[in-house]
Every structure is written in C-alpha cells, then in structure tokens.
Design a protein around this motif. Structure first.
Motif, PDB file in Angstrom:
ATOM      1  N   LEU A   1       0.819  -1.206   0.000  1.00 21.64           N
ATOM      2  CA  LEU A   1       0.000   0.000   0.000  1.00 21.64           C
ATOM      3  C   LEU A   1       0.857   1.261   0.000  1.00 21.64           C
ATOM      4  O   LEU A   1       1.957   1.283   0.565  1.00 21.64           O
ATOM      5  CB  LEU A   1      -0.918   0.024   1.226  1.00 21.64           C
ATOM      6  N   PHE A   2       0.303   2.291  -0.628  1.00 22.97           N
ATOM      7  CA  PHE A   2       0.915   3.620  -0.663  1.00 22.97           C
ATOM      8  C   PHE A   2      -0.168   4.643  -0.362  1.00 22.97           C
ATOM      9  O   PHE A   2      -1.361   4.374  -0.568  1.00 22.97           O
ATOM     10  CB  PHE A   2       1.514   3.901  -2.051  1.00 22.97           C
ATOM     11  N   PRO A   3       0.211   5.831   0.131  1.00 25.07           N
ATOM     12  CA  PRO A   3      -0.805   6.858   0.339  1.00 25.07           C
ATOM     13  C   PRO A   3      -1.584   7.121  -0.949  1.00 25.07           C
ATOM     14  O   PRO A   3      -1.036   7.017  -2.049  1.00 25.07           O
ATOM     15  CB  PRO A   3       0.011   8.084   0.762  1.00 25.07           C
ATOM     16  N   LYS A   4      -2.846   7.442  -0.806  1.00 22.66           N
ATOM     17  CA  LYS A   4      -3.682   7.673  -1.984  1.00 22.66           C
ATOM     18  C   LYS A   4      -3.102   8.805  -2.817  1.00 22.66           C
ATOM     19  O   LYS A   4      -2.795   9.881  -2.309  1.00 22.66           O
ATOM     20  CB  LYS A   4      -5.106   8.003  -1.556  1.00 22.66           C
ATOM     21  N   GLY A   5      -2.894   8.524  -4.092  1.00 21.47           N
ATOM     22  CA  GLY A   5      -2.304   9.507  -4.991  1.00 21.47           C
ATOM     23  C   GLY A   5      -0.796   9.447  -5.055  1.00 21.47           C
ATOM     24  O   GLY A   5      -0.177  10.252  -5.746  1.00 21.47           O
ATOM     25  N   ALA A   6      -0.180   8.470  -4.360  1.00 21.14           N
ATOM     26  CA  ALA A   6       1.284   8.412  -4.297  1.00 21.14           C
ATOM     27  C   ALA A   6       1.836   7.103  -4.852  1.00 21.14           C
ATOM     28  O   ALA A   6       2.908   6.658  -4.437  1.00 21.14           O
ATOM     29  CB  ALA A   6       1.752   8.606  -2.855  1.00 21.14           C
ATOM     30  N   LEU A   7       1.125   6.471  -5.796  1.00 21.83           N
ATOM     31  CA  LEU A   7       1.653   5.258  -6.411  1.00 21.83           C
ATOM     32  C   LEU A   7       2.977   5.590  -7.094  1.00 21.83           C
ATOM     33  O   LEU A   7       3.045   6.488  -7.933  1.00 21.83           O
ATOM     34  CB  LEU A   7       0.660   4.719  -7.442  1.00 21.83           C
ATOM     35  N   PRO A   8       4.055   4.873  -6.765  1.00 22.21           N
ATOM     36  CA  PRO A   8       5.369   5.249  -7.291  1.00 22.21           C
ATOM     37  C   PRO A   8       5.576   4.763  -8.720  1.00 22.21           C
ATOM     38  O   PRO A   8       4.759   4.014  -9.276  1.00 22.21           O
ATOM     39  CB  PRO A   8       6.346   4.551  -6.339  1.00 22.21           C
ATOM     40  N   GLY A   9       6.685   5.165  -9.299  1.00 20.77           N
ATOM     41  CA  GLY A   9       7.089   4.687 -10.609  1.00 20.77           C
ATOM     42  C   GLY A   9       7.735   3.323 -10.519  1.00 20.77           C
ATOM     43  O   GLY A   9       7.696   2.647  -9.483  1.00 20.77           O
ATOM     44  N   GLU A  10       8.390   2.929 -11.616  1.00 18.29           N
ATOM     45  CA  GLU A  10       8.919   1.567 -11.706  1.00 18.29           C
ATOM     46  C   GLU A  10       9.916   1.245 -10.592  1.00 18.29           C
ATOM     47  O   GLU A  10       9.845   0.194  -9.955  1.00 18.29           O
ATOM     48  CB  GLU A  10       9.592   1.365 -13.070  1.00 18.29           C
TER      49      GLU A  10
ATOM     50  N   GLY B   1      10.280   2.664  -7.711  1.00 18.76           N
ATOM     51  CA  GLY B   1       9.616   2.657  -6.416  1.00 18.76           C
ATOM     52  C   GLY B   1       8.824   1.389  -6.175  1.00 18.76           C
ATOM     53  O   GLY B   1       8.800   0.851  -5.059  1.00 18.76           O
ATOM     54  N   VAL B   2       8.168   0.871  -7.223  1.00 19.21           N
ATOM     55  CA  VAL B   2       7.422  -0.377  -7.096  1.00 19.21           C
ATOM     56  C   VAL B   2       8.369  -1.524  -6.786  1.00 19.21           C
ATOM     57  O   VAL B   2       8.129  -2.334  -5.876  1.00 19.21           O
ATOM     58  CB  VAL B   2       6.626  -0.665  -8.387  1.00 19.21           C
ATOM     59  N   LYS B   3       9.475  -1.610  -7.508  1.00 22.02           N
ATOM     60  CA  LYS B   3      10.434  -2.691  -7.262  1.00 22.02           C
ATOM     61  C   LYS B   3      11.012  -2.604  -5.855  1.00 22.02           C
ATOM     62  O   LYS B   3      11.151  -3.617  -5.154  1.00 22.02           O
ATOM     63  CB  LYS B   3      11.559  -2.632  -8.298  1.00 22.02           C
ATOM     64  N   ALA B   4      11.331  -1.406  -5.434  1.00 17.48           N
ATOM     65  CA  ALA B   4      11.889  -1.250  -4.091  1.00 17.48           C
ATOM     66  C   ALA B   4      10.892  -1.686  -3.029  1.00 17.48           C
ATOM     67  O   ALA B   4      11.267  -2.338  -2.034  1.00 17.48           O
ATOM     68  CB  ALA B   4      12.304   0.203  -3.873  1.00 17.48           C
ATOM     69  N   ALA B   5       9.620  -1.356  -3.231  1.00 19.01           N
ATOM     70  CA  ALA B   5       8.600  -1.696  -2.239  1.00 19.01           C
ATOM     71  C   ALA B   5       8.360  -3.193  -2.162  1.00 19.01           C
ATOM     72  O   ALA B   5       7.980  -3.723  -1.107  1.00 19.01           O
ATOM     73  CB  ALA B   5       7.299  -0.980  -2.564  1.00 19.01           C
ATOM     74  N   LEU B   6       8.590  -3.923  -3.263  1.00 19.70           N
ATOM     75  CA  LEU B   6       8.350  -5.360  -3.278  1.00 19.70           C
ATOM     76  C   LEU B   6       9.477  -6.165  -2.642  1.00 19.70           C
ATOM     77  O   LEU B   6       9.358  -7.379  -2.479  1.00 19.70           O
ATOM     78  CB  LEU B   6       8.107  -5.846  -4.713  1.00 19.70           C
ATOM     79  N   GLY B   7      10.557  -5.530  -2.275  1.00 19.18           N
ATOM     80  CA  GLY B   7      11.611  -6.188  -1.514  1.00 19.18           C
ATOM     81  C   GLY B   7      12.133  -7.441  -2.194  1.00 19.18           C
ATOM     82  O   GLY B   7      12.619  -7.388  -3.321  1.00 19.18           O
TER      83      GLY B   7
ATOM     84  N   LEU C   1      10.744  -9.772  -3.673  1.00 20.87           N
ATOM     85  CA  LEU C   1      10.074 -10.125  -4.923  1.00 20.87           C
ATOM     86  C   LEU C   1      10.534  -9.272  -6.094  1.00 20.87           C
ATOM     87  O   LEU C   1      10.156  -9.549  -7.236  1.00 20.87           O
ATOM     88  CB  LEU C   1       8.565  -9.990  -4.750  1.00 20.87           C
ATOM     89  N   ALA C   2      11.331  -8.267  -5.846  1.00 14.45           N
ATOM     90  CA  ALA C   2      11.866  -7.456  -6.942  1.00 14.45           C
ATOM     91  C   ALA C   2      12.878  -8.226  -7.765  1.00 14.45           C
ATOM     92  O   ALA C   2      13.074  -7.931  -8.932  1.00 14.45           O
ATOM     93  CB  ALA C   2      12.511  -6.181  -6.394  1.00 14.45           C
ATOM     94  N   ARG C   3      13.525  -9.214  -7.198  1.00 18.51           N
ATOM     95  CA  ARG C   3      14.523  -9.979  -7.941  1.00 18.51           C
ATOM     96  C   ARG C   3      13.904 -10.752  -9.099  1.00 18.51           C
ATOM     97  O   ARG C   3      14.395 -10.651 -10.230  1.00 18.51           O
ATOM     98  CB  ARG C   3      15.281 -10.914  -6.993  1.00 18.51           C
ATOM     99  N   PRO C   4      12.809 -11.507  -8.877  1.00 19.25           N
ATOM    100  CA  PRO C   4      12.201 -12.141 -10.038  1.00 19.25           C
ATOM    101  C   PRO C   4      11.683 -11.147 -11.064  1.00 19.25           C
ATOM    102  O   PRO C   4      11.678 -11.405 -12.242  1.00 19.25           O
ATOM    103  CB  PRO C   4      11.043 -12.940  -9.416  1.00 19.25           C
ATOM    104  N   MET C   5      11.232  -9.955 -10.609  1.00 13.57           N
ATOM    105  CA  MET C   5      10.756  -8.955 -11.552  1.00 13.57           C
ATOM    106  C   MET C   5      11.835  -8.560 -12.528  1.00 13.57           C
ATOM    107  O   MET C   5      11.584  -8.307 -13.711  1.00 13.57           O
ATOM    108  CB  MET C   5      10.272  -7.708 -10.826  1.00 13.57           C
ATOM    109  N   ASP C   6      13.078  -8.500 -12.065  1.00 13.38           N
ATOM    110  CA  ASP C   6      14.165  -8.067 -12.937  1.00 13.38           C
ATOM    111  C   ASP C   6      14.397  -9.023 -14.088  1.00 13.38           C
ATOM    112  O   ASP C   6      14.989  -8.664 -15.102  1.00 13.38           O
ATOM    113  CB  ASP C   6      15.469  -7.949 -12.132  1.00 13.38           C
ATOM    114  N   ALA C   7      13.922 -10.268 -13.931  1.00 10.24           N
ATOM    115  CA  ALA C   7      14.173 -11.276 -14.969  1.00 10.24           C
ATOM    116  C   ALA C   7      13.112 -11.266 -16.055  1.00 10.24           C
ATOM    117  O   ALA C   7      13.221 -12.000 -17.026  1.00 10.24           O
ATOM    118  CB  ALA C   7      14.218 -12.668 -14.327  1.00 10.24           C
ATOM    119  N   THR C   8      12.048 -10.450 -15.928  1.00  8.11           N
ATOM    120  CA  THR C   8      10.977 -10.470 -16.915  1.00  8.11           C
ATOM    121  C   THR C   8      11.418  -9.761 -18.172  1.00  8.11           C
ATOM    122  O   THR C   8      12.315  -8.955 -18.165  1.00  8.11           O
ATOM    123  CB  THR C   8       9.719  -9.818 -16.354  1.00  8.11           C
TER     124      THR C   8
END
Length: 380
Positions: free
Chosen positions: A354-363, A365-371, A373-380
C-alpha cells in the motif's frame, strides 16, 4: 431479493483460492460457506463451514449441495452450465446460468458484446479450416487463434505469424470451433471490477492496470496510470455490460487500451478476479465482500479506495521459495492460498503493498517496495 439473515449458508461452486477468499468474506458478514469441490483439502475447503465432494456435473452431488445451502454462487467458469441449471431449479444461483454460458464461450461472449455496442478487437469465428483462411485474410498477420472454451492464464491460444502456421494451429487447438482475434496495438491492459445486486444498484472499483508474464497475471497497479477521462469510460463500459447481462454478483471486465486512446473489451469473468486482489487491503470493502453482499441481497456500499496499491502474484516454486523473506518484510501484506504443491505456473498466493492515496510510485519505487520479490521482476 430479500436479504439473507446472518447464519444463512452461502453455497460456492469451486474449491480454489477465489472460493477460499469468498468464504472468509462471507464469515465476516455472519454467513456460513458450503463448498462444492473435487478436493477435500483444497484452498476453499480449509476455511469452509462444510463441503460436498463431487464433480460439477454429478447430479446427485449437486442436489445434496443445493439442499444444504440458501443461495449459490461460483468461483470459476470451468463448470457445467447444465449443472448450474439443475442447481437453480432448487436454490437461487447468482450470477445466473445465462451469464456463465456467455463467459464460457468466446464466440458467445463476443457476439454479446457486438449486440450491445461494446468495443472489442476484430475477430472471426473459426468452425473449419476454410474459416481460418478467411479469418487470416480479414485480420491480417499476426493474429491470435484461441479455443472458445477452457482457456485461461495464456493456455489454449497460439499466435500465428504467417500462413505456414495455420495448419499446425488449427490441428493443435481443440475442441473446435475456435476464434481468431486481430492483434491490438495496446498501450496497456486494464480491468474493472463491477458489482450489481438484484435491485440494479451498481458500484465499480477503480480501474486497475495489469501486467502479465508467461501469459499469467504478474502485477496489478491500482489505480491504473491512465487519464481520468479514459478511466471513466472504462468504468462506464463495465456498468453497461453488468446491466446488459442483468448481473447479480461481481464481474471482472478485462480491457485493452489501444495506442490511439480507445478501449476494447477483451473478456469478462462473472466472479471475483485476480486483478481485484488489491482491494483486500486497499479498500474498506473488498471485491469478495462486495460479491457476497450482491448475491445475498445486502446493500452495496461505495467501492472506495483509501490507498494506492500494488498486487504481486506468487507463482510456482521460485516465488514460494521466498515466502520466509516475504512474511519477514515490513509492508508486504501476504496472502497464502493453502495449496500444498508449488507447481510451475501455479498461483500460490499474492502480496499487496500500500501507498498513500495519490502516491503510487514509478517503476523503481514499485520494485523497491516489493523487496525480495523485486529480484524475479528483474528477470521479466
């Protein structure tokens, strides 16, 4: 439709994760969930008040199930519509069987859209080999050839790049008929969850942006990063479809955003939907409670959102190997489906961030927030 009182029994056809989360939502509202399932220890059975073991076309099992509940719904489309008709002769079934029949068959689905002026990608029905040649000529290459039934998560479809691929695709996809779809030069894929009750009240959740990997939904972003005017159009399309279907229940409407800024509906699912899982943590009333409310006659509250959200599916053994790290990482709101075996391509759970309403981050920021799980994302 009168409201079912607390203590009533909600029958759910299907024992997977959507049934599991629907049963949990039903319990919050004071209902008991009874599952018709082929698995005695599947995801839904683990949290249900009772189960009936049996095939979805077994009339004896269907009758035993219907006699034990007050109202019936279903958690996936790959069930017998004739069986649903039998159930509806004993107890109310929501959504109705005619909606299931439309959503189960891509030709019926696209015909319904055309009859109701809902925009879709160019398509042709393919009943024989000559139809496929005509479809290729009309749609141009490349195009997608799909089964009309039982396809999900990228299964049951082939992309055809030239005439050399026609024979193999036609012979390899079963059963016939098939449907050929023209390629959409889409900017992104989105979806809208819409709920409607028997009184005709309709609410829609915010539009979600969806990203797939290997044909399976990987990440959903809420809200979708599209202009407000386009989001309003998407929600209006979802409402129009729900009304045209005379829906009682919940409906997921998947759409493409074309590069020219137009919308095309891809398919509908009359049940809770994977792309709506973000609502479980980002909304006061999530998609599962909204579904239960609609089919039991309870009022539908606003489908409001208090936070922006990212949903990440946990798929197969690689993602589940990260489970100890996931549950130890602050900010990852983990949901496990209770499946014993993590097979490749199998949805095992999901996490919301979750992020504050109106504060969805960019790419980044999303990867950083997923901790982890960001590693598998990098392989896509």
């Amino acid at each position: 439709m009168t409201q079912l009182p607390p203590g009533s029994v909600l029958g759910i056809v299907g024992g997977g994760q959507l049934g599991r989360m629907s049963a949990i939502a039903a319990a919050r509202l004071g209902y008991r969930a009874h599952i018709l399932t082929t698995e005695d220890d599947g995801p839904a059975a683990q949290v249900a008040h009772a189960i009936t073991l049996g095939r979805y076309d077994d009339h004896d099992a269907l009758r035993r199930f219907a006699d034990a509940v007050n109202v019936i719904t279903f958690e996936f489309e790959n069930i017998s519509a004739d069986g649903l008709d039998l159930l509806s002769s004993i107890r109310p079934v929501h959504p109705a069987g005619h909606i299931l029949r439309i959503s189960q068959d891509r030709i019926a689905e696209k015909t319904f859209m055309a009859e109701n002026d809902i925009p879709v990608a160019p398509w042709r029905g393919v009943h024989d080999r000559a139809d496929l040649d005509r479809a290729a000529q009309a749609l141009g290459y490349p195009f997608i050839l799909k089964t009309t039934r039982l396809g999900y998560d990228g299964k049951g479809q082939v992309r055809i790049h030239d005439a050399d691929g026609l024979d193999a695709a036609f012979d390899g996809l079963r059963p016939h008929p098939l449907v050929a779809e023209g390629m959409v030069r889409f900017a992104c894929e989105i979806s809208v969850m819409v709920a409607r009750n028997a009184r005709g009240d309709i609410v829609t959740f915010d539009v979600t942006e969806n990203r797939h990997r290997n044909g399976i939904l990987d990440i959903s972003l809420a809200p979708a990063r599209i202009v407000p005017e386009l989001a309003a159009q998407a929600r209006d399309l979802a409402r129009r479809i729900a009304s045209a279907l005379d829906l009682t229940g919940l409906l997921g409407v998947e759409m493409f955003v074309d590069r020219d800024g137009s919308l095309r509906v891809n398919e509908i699912a009359p049940r809770p939907h994977n792309s709506g899982h973000w609502t479980m943590d980002a909304c006061p009333v999530d998609q599962f409670e909204m579904h239960v409310r609609a089919v039991t006659g309870l009022p539908l509250p606003p489908a409001s959102r208090h936070s922006d959200a990212v949903m990440k599916n946990l798929i197969g053994p690689d993602d589940m190997a990260l489970w100890p790290e996931i549950v130890a990482t602050p900010g990852l709101l983990a949901h496990h489906y209770g499946k014993a075996e993590a097979r490749p391509g199998r949805k095992m759970g999901h996490v919301n961030v979750l992020f504050p309403k109106g504060a969805l981050p960019g790419e980044f920021g999303v990867k950083a927030a997923l901790g982890p799980l960001a590693r598998p994302m990098d392989a896509t």
